[in-house]
Design a protein around this motif. Structure first.
Motif, mmCIF file in Angstrom:
data_model
loop_
_atom_site.group_PDB
_atom_site.id
_atom_site.type_symbol
_atom_site.label_atom_id
_atom_site.label_comp_id
_atom_site.label_asym_id
_atom_site.label_seq_id
_atom_site.Cartn_x
_atom_site.Cartn_y
_atom_site.Cartn_z
ATOM 1 N N GLY A 1 0.800 -1.447 -0.068
ATOM 2 C CA GLY A 1 -0.203 0.253 0.179
ATOM 3 C C GLY A 1 0.529 0.991 -0.034
ATOM 4 N N LYS A 2 1.964 1.048 -0.568
ATOM 5 C CA LYS A 2 2.853 2.325 -0.481
ATOM 6 C C LYS A 2 2.280 3.324 -0.970
ATOM 7 C CE LYS A 2 6.569 0.250 2.290
ATOM 8 N NZ LYS A 2 7.829 0.038 2.727
ATOM 9 N N THR A 3 3.011 4.582 -1.178
ATOM 10 C CA THR A 3 2.672 5.293 -2.787
ATOM 11 C C THR A 3 4.183 5.517 -3.045
ATOM 12 O OG1 THR A 3 4.296 7.389 -1.484
ATOM 13 C CG2 THR A 3 1.197 6.900 -0.929
ATOM 14 N N ASN A 4 4.143 6.302 -4.556
ATOM 15 C CA ASN A 4 5.121 6.082 -5.255
ATOM 16 C C ASN A 4 6.036 6.771 -4.597
ATOM 17 O OD1 ASN A 4 4.191 4.643 -7.361
ATOM 18 N ND2 ASN A 4 3.332 6.712 -8.896
ATOM 19 N N LYS A 5 5.813 8.071 -3.634
ATOM 20 C CA LYS A 5 7.151 8.889 -3.168
ATOM 21 C C LYS A 5 7.947 8.064 -1.920
ATOM 22 C CE LYS A 5 7.667 13.499 -0.707
ATOM 23 N NZ LYS A 5 7.041 14.305 -0.176
ATOM 24 N N GLU A 6 6.785 6.840 -1.032
ATOM 25 C CA GLU A 6 7.385 6.107 -0.268
ATOM 26 C C GLU A 6 7.975 5.442 -1.409
ATOM 27 O OE1 GLU A 6 3.849 6.611 2.632
ATOM 28 O OE2 GLU A 6 3.977 5.205 1.343
#
Length: 213
Positions: A167-172
Motif C-alpha cells: 500500500g505504499k505510494t510512489n513517493k514512499e
C-alpha cells in the motif's frame, strides 16, 4: 494544489463535503455536479485531479461515470464515497477503475487522507469494506506461478510490486529504493504492461495473491 470535483446529488451533502476538504489548504473544490452526466461535461472545462464520486445519482450513476472517466481521462483519480456498505458496489467500483472506496460515515481526517493517498498513487479502502471485498477481488485475478513471475519481471520490478502490495505510494517507494518518483512511475507502467493488469489496484491484489508480501 489538488483540484477536486464533488459528484453528489444532494446539495447539503456537497456543501458539507466542500467545507470539510477545503479546511486543508492543499485542496480546492473546482466544480460540483449532481449527476454523472454533468461530471463528464465538467471535466472537459476544468482541470480536475480527483473526483469525489457518489454511487447513486440520477441521470447517470457514479459507477457508469467512473467507467467513462477512466476510459477518457485515465489520469484523473476517482474516490468513491457512499453510504452503502455493500461489497458488490465496491467490487464494481474497482472493476470500473476507481482508486478508492470510502463510506460517508468516515470522519473528515480520513476523507482528506484518502484524497491525498489516491493522488499519491495509493489505494484507499474503508476498513469495513476491505474485509469483505479483498477476498473476492483476489479470487477474480488469474494466478501466476512464482517461477513464471521471476521470468517476467526483473528483481527491481519485483521489489516495486512488493511495495505496491504493502500500500505504499510512489513517493514512499522512491525513497526506500533510492529512485526518483518519475522512475517509479515509469517502471510501474512497464510492470502493468508485462502482467497485463489494468491499474495499481489489480497490481496490489496480484502481489498479495502471489505471496510477494
Amino acid at each position: 494544489m489538488i483540484n477536486v470535483l464533488i459528484a453528489e446529488d444532494q446539495a447539503i451533502v456537497r456543501n458539507g463535503l466542500k467545507m470539510i476538504i477545503e479546511q486543508d489548504k492543499e485542496i480546492k473544490v473546482v466544480a460540483e455536479a449532481a449527476d454523472g452526466k454533468v461530471v463528464l461535461e465538467l471535466v472537459k472545462s476544468h482541470h480536475v485531479d480527483l473526483i469525489l464520486m457518489d454511487v447513486r445519482m440520477p441521470v447517470m450513476d457514479g459507477l457508469e461515470a467512473t467507467k467513462r472517466i477512466r476510459a477518457e481521462y485515465p489520469s484523473i483519480k476517482i474516490l468513491i464515497l457512499t453510504t452503502f456498505n455493500d461489497e458488490e458496489y465496491a467490487i464494481k467500483a474497482f472493476r470500473e477503475g476507481a482508486n478508492g472506496f470510502l463510506l460517508k460515515s468516515a470522519d473528515g481526517v480520513s476523507l482528506i487522507n484518502s484524497i491525498k493517498s489516491c493522488l499519491a498513487g495509493g489505494m484507499s479502502i474503508h476498513d469495513d469494506v476491505a474485509a469483505k471485498v479483498m477476498p473476492k477481488l483476489l479470487k477474480e485475478n488469474k494466478p501466476v506461478k512464482q517461477t513464471d513471475l521471476i521470468d517476467i519481471l526483473t528483481d527491481r520490478e519485483i521489489e516495486i510490486v512488493q511495495h505496491v502490495g504493502l500500500g505504499k505510494t510512489n513517493k514512499e517507494i522512491a525513497g526506500e529504493l533510492f529512485l526518483s518518483v518519475g522512475t517509479v512511475k515509469n517502471q510501474l507502467t512497464q510492470i502493468l504492461q508485462k502482467l497485463d493488469l489494468r491499474d495499481r489496484t489489480q497490481l496490489a491484489i496480484f502481489a498479495v495473491k502471489n505471496d510477494l508480501i
